[in-house]
Design an enzyme around this catalytic site. Structure first.
Site, PDB file in Angstrom:
ATOM      1  N   CYS A 106       6.203  -0.099   7.388  1.00  0.00           N
ATOM      2  CA  CYS A 106       5.768   1.008   6.536  1.00  0.00           C
ATOM      3  C   CYS A 106       6.936   1.440   5.659  1.00  0.00           C
ATOM      4  CB  CYS A 106       5.315   2.171   7.414  1.00  0.00           C
ATOM      5  SG  CYS A 106       4.832   3.640   6.485  1.00  0.00           S
ATOM      6  N   LEU A 107       6.653   1.735   4.396  1.00  0.00           N
ATOM      7  CA  LEU A 107       7.715   2.158   3.476  1.00  0.00           C
ATOM      8  C   LEU A 107       8.351   3.472   3.929  1.00  0.00           C
ATOM      9  CD1 LEU A 107       6.000   1.309   0.056  1.00  0.00           C
ATOM     10  CD2 LEU A 107       7.753  -0.009   1.258  1.00  0.00           C
ATOM     11  N   HIS A 165      -4.065   1.169   7.929  1.00  0.00           N
ATOM     12  CA  HIS A 165      -2.724   1.770   7.849  1.00  0.00           C
ATOM     13  C   HIS A 165      -2.728   2.942   6.857  1.00  0.00           C
ATOM     14  CE1 HIS A 165       1.834   1.271   7.790  1.00  0.00           C
ATOM     15  NE2 HIS A 165       1.621   2.024   6.733  1.00  0.00           N
ATOM     16  N   GLU A 166      -3.344   2.733   5.680  1.00  0.00           N
ATOM     17  CA  GLU A 166      -3.351   3.804   4.660  1.00  0.00           C
ATOM     18  C   GLU A 166      -4.272   4.949   5.080  1.00  0.00           C
ATOM     19  OE1 GLU A 166      -0.982   3.566   2.644  1.00  0.00           O
ATOM     20  OE2 GLU A 166      -0.616   1.457   3.083  1.00  0.00           O
ATOM     21  N   HIS A 220      -2.368   7.197   7.241  1.00  0.00           N
ATOM     22  CA  HIS A 220      -1.479   8.093   6.491  1.00  0.00           C
ATOM     23  C   HIS A 220      -2.233   9.349   6.050  1.00  0.00           C
ATOM     24  CE1 HIS A 220       2.374   6.162   6.079  1.00  0.00           C
ATOM     25  NE2 HIS A 220       1.875   5.036   5.592  1.00  0.00           N
ATOM     26  N   GLN A 273       2.911  10.019   1.329  1.00  0.00           N
ATOM     27  CA  GLN A 273       4.220   9.357   1.350  1.00  0.00           C
ATOM     28  C   GLN A 273       5.104   9.769   0.180  1.00  0.00           C
ATOM     29  OE1 GLN A 273       2.435   5.201   2.076  1.00  0.00           O
ATOM     30  NE2 GLN A 273       4.414   5.122   3.121  1.00  0.00           N
ATOM     31  N   GLY A 326       0.834  -1.198   0.000  1.00  0.00           N
ATOM     32  CA  GLY A 326       0.000   0.000   0.000  1.00  0.00           C
ATOM     33  C   GLY A 326       0.864   1.240   0.000  1.00  0.00           C
TER      34      GLY A 326
HETATM   35 NI    NI Z   1       2.830   3.177   5.525  1.00  0.00          NI
END
Ligand code: NI
Length: 169
Positions: free
Chosen positions: A92-93, A134-135, A138, A50, A45
């Protein structure tokens, strides 16, 4: 086009994003880039903040490209139902190299626009429910680290600070 992914500490990640007004060509380009960036990472995701764009858009694919039907794009999403609890390891990225056990709903229903502007409602369970929450976090300026407390949170933040000091973050 792959865009650079911001890391914990960079401001757009820590602010709530405003909704998308009109789905323009620039928005379509952004979505294409977000999908490229998510697959290249690879991740399941990615949310627009991000890549430094303060807008309520996320892409998700729990199959990481193996099943084309799993690729989802949500514009201006809202959670309309959630239930149950799951506690699993999460990363998380934007927080590379770290993960932690995070409590999430085990079933989450998200409603929003698809990239063609049509309304879509998608039910996620298990990993997809976790991904949705999670998204959505963000888009509200929160990362999984913000959901931790005590020693676990302090440890990750201390290590990020140390990496920043030595130019490794
Ligand atoms: Ni993330």
């Amino acid at each position: 086009m792959i865009r650079p992914i911001l890391r914990y500490g960079e401001q757009p990640l820590h602010e709530p994003a405003p909704p998308v007004g009109e789905i323009t060509g620039d928005i379509q380009q952004l979505i294409d880039d977000m999908i490229d960036t998510m697959y290249a990472a690879p991740g399941i995701g990615l949310a627009a903040p991000q890549v430094g764009v303060a807008l309520r858009i996320f892409v998700a694919d729990v199959s990481i490209g193996r099943n084309p039907a799993d690729l989802l794009t949500f514009i201006n999403p809202d959670v309309v139902e959630r239930g149950g609890v799951q506690r699993e390891d999460e990363g998380c990225l934007s927080v590379p190299g770290f993960n932690a056990t995070v409590s999430r709903a085990s079933r989450v229903v998200v409603k929003g626009l698809a990239r063609d502007g049509r309304e879509q409602v998608v039910e996620g369970t298990g990993l997809l429910a976790r991904c949705f929450e999670h998204e959505m976090d963000h888009l509200d300026g929160a990362l999984f680290v913000d959901r931790l407390r005590g020693l676990q949170k302090d440890l990750i933040l201390r290590r990020i600070k140390k990496l920043s000091r030595t130019g490794q973050w």
